[in-house]
Enzyme design. Sequence first.
Site, PDB file in Angstrom:
ATOM      1  NE  ARG A 105      40.385 145.829 -16.493  1.00  0.00           N
ATOM      2  CZ  ARG A 105      40.423 145.200 -17.682  1.00  0.00           C
ATOM      3  NH1 ARG A 105      41.131 145.694 -18.677  1.00  0.00           N
ATOM      4  NH2 ARG A 105      39.768 144.072 -17.862  1.00  0.00           N
TER       5      ARG A 105
ATOM      6  CE1 TYR B  17      38.630 143.861 -22.761  1.00  0.00           C
ATOM      7  CE2 TYR B  17      38.012 145.590 -21.203  1.00  0.00           C
ATOM      8  CZ  TYR B  17      38.953 144.718 -21.717  1.00  0.00           C
ATOM      9  OH  TYR B  17      40.218 144.679 -21.188  1.00  0.00           O
TER      10      TYR B  17
ATOM     11  CG  ASP C 218      40.473 148.994 -20.707  1.00  0.00           C
ATOM     12  OD1 ASP C 218      40.261 149.862 -21.565  1.00  0.00           O
ATOM     13  OD2 ASP C 218      41.227 148.007 -20.879  1.00  0.00           O
TER      14      ASP C 218
ATOM     15  CG  HIS D  83      38.765 147.346 -24.628  1.00  0.00           C
ATOM     16  ND1 HIS D  83      38.610 146.521 -25.711  1.00  0.00           N
ATOM     17  CD2 HIS D  83      39.871 146.919 -23.992  1.00  0.00           C
ATOM     18  CE1 HIS D  83      39.598 145.631 -25.715  1.00  0.00           C
ATOM     19  NE2 HIS D  83      40.377 145.848 -24.686  1.00  0.00           N
TER      20      HIS D  83
ATOM     21  CD  GLU E  83      43.550 150.259 -19.967  1.00  0.00           C
ATOM     22  OE1 GLU E  83      43.373 149.957 -18.770  1.00  0.00           O
ATOM     23  OE2 GLU E  83      43.996 149.451 -20.789  1.00  0.00           O
TER      24      GLU E  83
ATOM     25  CD  GLU F  97      44.948 147.630 -24.171  1.00  0.00           C
ATOM     26  OE1 GLU F  97      45.021 147.848 -22.951  1.00  0.00           O
ATOM     27  OE2 GLU F  97      44.119 146.864 -24.676  1.00  0.00           O
TER      28      GLU F  97
ATOM     29  NE  ARG G  12      46.938 150.341 -19.923  1.00  0.00           N
ATOM     30  CZ  ARG G  12      47.210 149.125 -19.451  1.00  0.00           C
ATOM     31  NH1 ARG G  12      48.279 148.909 -18.731  1.00  0.00           N
ATOM     32  NH2 ARG G  12      46.417 148.110 -19.710  1.00  0.00           N
TER      33      ARG G  12
ATOM     34  CD  GLU H  38      46.433 145.018 -17.769  1.00  0.00           C
ATOM     35  OE1 GLU H  38      47.156 145.320 -18.734  1.00  0.00           O
ATOM     36  OE2 GLU H  38      45.214 144.816 -17.877  1.00  0.00           O
TER      37      GLU H  38
ATOM     38  CD1 TRP I 225      35.273 143.629 -28.288  1.00  0.00           C
ATOM     39  CD2 TRP I 225      37.504 143.435 -28.180  1.00  0.00           C
ATOM     40  NE1 TRP I 225      35.559 142.804 -27.248  1.00  0.00           N
ATOM     41  CE2 TRP I 225      36.912 142.669 -27.135  1.00  0.00           C
ATOM     42  CE3 TRP I 225      38.897 143.461 -28.291  1.00  0.00           C
ATOM     43  CZ2 TRP I 225      37.665 141.936 -26.226  1.00  0.00           C
ATOM     44  CZ3 TRP I 225      39.643 142.735 -27.388  1.00  0.00           C
ATOM     45  CH2 TRP I 225      39.040 141.967 -26.354  1.00  0.00           C
TER      46      TRP I 225
HETATM   47  C1  GCO Z   1      43.999 145.345 -20.871  1.00  0.00           C
HETATM   48  C2  GCO Z   1      43.579 145.064 -22.272  1.00  0.00           C
HETATM   49  C3  GCO Z   1      43.342 143.623 -22.600  1.00  0.00           C
HETATM   50  C4  GCO Z   1      43.195 143.483 -24.116  1.00  0.00           C
HETATM   51  C5  GCO Z   1      43.871 142.247 -24.612  1.00  0.00           C
HETATM   52  C6  GCO Z   1      43.753 142.060 -26.100  1.00  0.00           C
HETATM   53  O1  GCO Z   1      43.875 146.503 -20.493  1.00  0.00           O
HETATM   54  O2  GCO Z   1      44.500 144.453 -20.218  1.00  0.00           O
HETATM   55  O3  GCO Z   1      42.580 145.928 -22.695  1.00  0.00           O
HETATM   56  O4  GCO Z   1      42.262 143.104 -21.896  1.00  0.00           O
HETATM   57  O5  GCO Z   1      41.854 143.471 -24.485  1.00  0.00           O
HETATM   58  O6  GCO Z   1      45.210 142.296 -24.230  1.00  0.00           O
HETATM   59  O7  GCO Z   1      44.540 140.993 -26.524  1.00  0.00           O
HETATM   60 MG    MG Z   2      43.173 147.866 -21.826  1.00  0.00          MG
END
Ligand code: GCO
Ligand code: MG
Length: 398
Positions: free
Chosen positions: A147, A159, A206, A208, A232, A258, A279, A335, A398
Site C-alpha cells: 500500500r 494520513y 487508501d 481514507h 480503498e 473497515e 474490508r 492487510e 479523516w
Molecule cells: C487501514 C486503516 C487504518 C486506520 C486505523 C484507524 O487501512 O489500515 O485505514 O490505518 O486508519 O485502523 O484506527
Molecule cells: Mg484503510
Amino acid sequence: MKIVDARVVLTSPGRNFVTLKVETDEGVTGLGDATLNGRELAVVGYLRDHVVPLLLGTDPYRIEDTWQALYRGAYWRRGPVTMAAIAAVDVALWDIKAKVAGLPLYQLLGGASRERVRTYGHASGRDIPELFDSIRARLAEGYPAIRVQTGVPGLERVYGVHHGATPDGARPVVEDWDTGAYLRSLPGVFDAVRQEFGPELTLLHDAHHRLTPIQAARLGKDLEPYDLFWLEDCTPAENQDGLRLVRRHTTTPLAIGEVFNTVFDYQTLVGEQLIDYVRSAVTHFGGVSPLRKLFDFAAQHQIKSAIHGPEDISPVGMAAAIHLDLAIHNFGIQEYAGHTPLTHEVFPHAYTFTDGYLHPGEAPGLGIELDEELASAHPYEPAYLPINRLQDGTIHDW
Ligand code: GCO
Ligand code: MG
C-alpha cells in the site's frame, strides 16, 4: 460446560488493546479482541457492565445463540462499541470450542482452502525518495503487495505518512487536507513508482474516506494506467448509493468497509456489485460468525475478502482473521501492519509471518495466549486518532 468468569484486560504495550478472557468450569479459556482505537474505554465499560454479567453461567458451546442474544437482546443494535464487544465474545467462544475439539480454528470453519495467506504491507514517504526507500524496506521484508501513501505538496501532516499519535494523550493531533492538491499529485506518484519498480508489483492505495463520489470517480480513472490492486475507502461509504457514480466511471477495483460493523452497511455495495473487496475486521464486525456470513454473501457477487489488519487490531483479532482467511474460498488479501516486539510478547501466538505470507499455525483454538502479568505492567494510555482540517479550518473526514 459453563462460563464461570470473563475478564476484560486493557493493556498498552506500545498502543492500547482491549482483550476479553472467558473462563469455563472445565478450565478451558478463550480470548477475544475488542480494541476500538481511540474509544477503548467505551468498549471496556460495555463489556464489563453489560456483557460479562450476562455470560456467567451460560454454555460456551452455544456461539450463535449467545451472539443473537447479545445483538437482539440489547434492543439498541449495531454501532462500533456494541459490535466490538460482541466480537470479543464470539471469538473467545470459537477459541474455546476449537480448543476442546483439539483443532486449530480454521478446521472448524471448513479447513484450509489454501496453503498460506497473502498479505500487503504499508509503504509511505513525505516525498518520492522517502517513499521508494519505504517500498524497498517492505520488499526486503518479503511483502508481495504494498500500500502506497505519500505526502501532498503544500500539506504538513497527511494520513498514512505522518504518525498521528497524540503526544500527551489529551487532545487529537490536527492533520491538514486539500483534496485538489491530492488529486493533482497522486497519479504522478504512481507513475514514478511504476517507472522505478515495474509493472508486476501489486500496489494499493487508501483514500481514507476523503473524496466525494465525483472526485473518487476522477481519481479512479486517473489511476487506471497504474493498474492498482485497489483504491480503498474512496468515499465515506455509509452513503452506499454514491458508489454507483464512482463505479460508472472507473475500472480501478474498489475496497471498502473497515469502519462498517454489520452486513446492513454492505447491502447496496455487495448486492449491486459496486465494490470488489470487503474490508471489515473480525474485531469490529461482531466476530468470526457474522464476518463469515458477509463473505458468503460477497461470494455470490464475486467480491473477495480483505480483512482490515492495522496495528490497532490486536494479535488476538489478527489470529482470528488468519484462521478465516485460510478457510474461506473467496479470500482476496490480508492487510498485515505487524506489531511491536513487546506486543508479540504480551500475546504469544502460533501464527507466523514468513516471506510476506501468514499462517495461523496448528495449535488448538486461535493459537494465542495473553501474558497477563506483562500486560498489567503496561497500563492504558489515553490516545486519540488525529482529526483532519481543510486549510480554512473546516473539519474534513479523516
Ligand atoms: C487501514 C486503516 C487504518 C486506520 C486505523 C484507524 O487501512 O489500515 O485505514 O490505518 O486508519 O485502523 O484506527
Ligand atoms: Mg484503510
